[in-house]
Design a protein around this motif. Structure first.
Motif, PDB file in Angstrom:
ATOM      1  N   CYS A   1      44.044  26.382  47.136  1.00  0.00           N
ATOM      2  CA  CYS A   1      43.116  27.359  46.559  1.00  0.00           C
ATOM      3  C   CYS A   1      42.943  28.548  47.497  1.00  0.00           C
ATOM      4  CB  CYS A   1      41.744  26.728  46.325  1.00  0.00           C
ATOM      5  SG  CYS A   1      41.735  25.434  45.091  1.00  0.00           S
TER       6      CYS A   1
ATOM      7  N   LYS B   1      40.275  32.080  47.944  1.00  0.00           N
ATOM      8  CA  LYS B   1      39.045  32.733  47.495  1.00  0.00           C
ATOM      9  C   LYS B   1      39.381  34.003  46.721  1.00  0.00           C
ATOM     10  CE  LYS B   1      36.030  30.823  50.935  1.00  0.00           C
ATOM     11  NZ  LYS B   1      34.975  31.040  51.901  1.00  0.00           N
TER      12      LYS B   1
ATOM     13  N   GLU C   1      34.740  36.257  42.275  1.00  0.00           N
ATOM     14  CA  GLU C   1      34.152  34.956  41.939  1.00  0.00           C
ATOM     15  C   GLU C   1      33.352  34.414  43.113  1.00  0.00           C
ATOM     16  OE1 GLU C   1      34.137  32.812  39.282  1.00  0.00           O
ATOM     17  OE2 GLU C   1      35.149  34.242  37.992  1.00  0.00           O
TER      18      GLU C   1
ATOM     19  N   GLU D   1      31.583  31.176  42.798  1.00  0.00           N
ATOM     20  CA  GLU D   1      31.694  29.717  42.755  1.00  0.00           C
ATOM     21  C   GLU D   1      33.137  29.228  42.763  1.00  0.00           C
ATOM     22  OE1 GLU D   1      29.111  27.202  40.219  1.00  0.00           O
ATOM     23  OE2 GLU D   1      28.534  29.136  39.366  1.00  0.00           O
ATOM     24  N   TYR D   2      33.989  29.892  42.019  1.00  0.00           N
ATOM     25  CA  TYR D   2      35.350  29.410  41.790  1.00  0.00           C
ATOM     26  C   TYR D   2      36.355  30.134  42.675  1.00  0.00           C
ATOM     27  CZ  TYR D   2      33.588  26.979  37.693  1.00  0.00           C
ATOM     28  OH  TYR D   2      32.906  26.137  36.863  1.00  0.00           O
ATOM     29  N   GLN D   3      37.480  29.434  42.912  1.00  0.00           N
ATOM     30  CA  GLN D   3      38.602  30.000  43.649  1.00  0.00           C
ATOM     31  C   GLN D   3      39.848  29.947  42.772  1.00  0.00           C
ATOM     32  OE1 GLN D   3      39.131  28.253  47.541  1.00  0.00           O
ATOM     33  NE2 GLN D   3      36.944  28.324  48.003  1.00  0.00           N
TER      34      GLN D   3
ATOM     35  N   CYS E   1      43.241  28.586  42.109  1.00  0.00           N
ATOM     36  CA  CYS E   1      43.881  27.359  42.582  1.00  0.00           C
ATOM     37  C   CYS E   1      45.187  27.078  41.840  1.00  0.00           C
ATOM     38  CB  CYS E   1      42.944  26.166  42.394  1.00  0.00           C
ATOM     39  SG  CYS E   1      41.368  26.324  43.246  1.00  0.00           S
TER      40      CYS E   1
ATOM     41  N   LYS F   1      36.965  24.712  41.616  1.00  0.00           N
ATOM     42  CA  LYS F   1      36.078  24.510  42.760  1.00  0.00           C
ATOM     43  C   LYS F   1      36.697  23.434  43.660  1.00  0.00           C
ATOM     44  CE  LYS F   1      31.695  25.320  40.352  1.00  0.00           C
ATOM     45  NZ  LYS F   1      30.409  24.684  39.995  1.00  0.00           N
TER      46      LYS F   1
ATOM     47  N   ASN G   1      35.602  21.970  46.255  1.00  0.00           N
ATOM     48  CA  ASN G   1      34.687  20.951  46.777  1.00  0.00           C
ATOM     49  C   ASN G   1      34.469  19.788  45.812  1.00  0.00           C
ATOM     50  OD1 ASN G   1      33.302  22.649  45.056  1.00  0.00           O
ATOM     51  ND2 ASN G   1      31.373  22.490  46.172  1.00  0.00           N
ATOM     52  N   ASP G   2      34.552  20.030  44.489  1.00  0.00           N
ATOM     53  CA  ASP G   2      34.342  18.939  43.537  1.00  0.00           C
ATOM     54  C   ASP G   2      35.439  18.811  42.480  1.00  0.00           C
ATOM     55  OD1 ASP G   2      33.787  21.096  41.889  1.00  0.00           O
ATOM     56  OD2 ASP G   2      31.689  20.540  41.532  1.00  0.00           O
TER      57      ASP G   2
ATOM     58  N   LYS H   1      36.129  20.771  39.934  1.00  0.00           N
ATOM     59  CA  LYS H   1      35.821  21.338  38.612  1.00  0.00           C
ATOM     60  C   LYS H   1      36.740  22.518  38.326  1.00  0.00           C
ATOM     61  CE  LYS H   1      32.490  18.559  37.746  1.00  0.00           C
ATOM     62  NZ  LYS H   1      32.814  17.364  37.028  1.00  0.00           N
TER      63      LYS H   1
ATOM     64  N   LYS I   1      37.570  25.768  35.455  1.00  0.00           N
ATOM     65  CA  LYS I   1      37.223  26.569  34.280  1.00  0.00           C
ATOM     66  C   LYS I   1      38.360  26.383  33.286  1.00  0.00           C
ATOM     67  CE  LYS I   1      34.314  30.442  35.605  1.00  0.00           C
ATOM     68  NZ  LYS I   1      34.222  31.912  35.698  1.00  0.00           N
TER      69      LYS I   1
END
Length: 162
Positions: free
Chosen positions: A111, A113, A117, A119-121, A123, A145, A147-148, A150, A152
């Motif tokens: 991923c 940055k 955005e 929250e999202y990167q 990826c 994301k 980290n978790d 998730k 879009k």
């Protein structure tokens, strides 16, 4: 691991209907296979390397949850020619082609940055050959994301390199 790849490849060659006619069924096989590919890295990784396979596992799980999402952008980079094109169908076709062309397949996620955005990167989740003579990759690009895991769903698109 190599033996499991050979068994799976032989099975897929004999049972082509798994990824041609029933993409939902074959996506289950693809998801299990991806987890199987990632498991040695999860067990043997240390330090920073732990993040790479864990991220791939998170994204593989999230992509399987979004299996019925239709891919509408950059379809020219997709492995499947069937339209409408869904994530589960593309995952199965990508895995089938990867097994057809290579003896060694690995999965990777990364991923970056994005300034627009918070929250999202941006990826990528993809299969590739570690063999320098083959040099190919096929998978998905999306906003996610790290980290978790998730994703879009509306941002999922195919990507591939020769």
């Amino acid at each position: 691991m190599l033996m499991a790849l050979l068994i799976f490849r032989t099975y897929m060659e004999k049972e082509r209907w798994l990824y041609m006619r029933n993409s939902q069924h074959s996506f289950i096989f693809a998801t299990v296979f991806v987890c199987f590919l990632a498991s040695p890295y999860l067990c043997n990784a240390n330090g920073d390397v732990v993040q790479q396979p864990t991220l791939s596992g998170l994204f593989a799980t999230e992509l399987s949850k979004n299996g019925e999402v239709e891919i509408t952008t950059n379809q020219e980079y997709c492995s499947s020619n069937k339209r409408p094109l869904h994530v589960n169908q593309e995952m199965a076709e990508t895995l089938a082609q990867a097994l057809q062309y290579s003896k060694h397949i690995e999965v990777k996620s990364e991923c970056q940055k994005v300034k627009t955005e918070k929250e999202y990167q941006f990826c990528h989740f993809y299969f590739y050959s570690p063999n320098k003579a083959e040099q190919w990759s096929m998978g998905f690009a999306f906003l996610g994301k790290p980290n978790d895991g998730k994703i879009k769903a509306e941002s999922i698109q195919c990507f591939s390199t020769p």
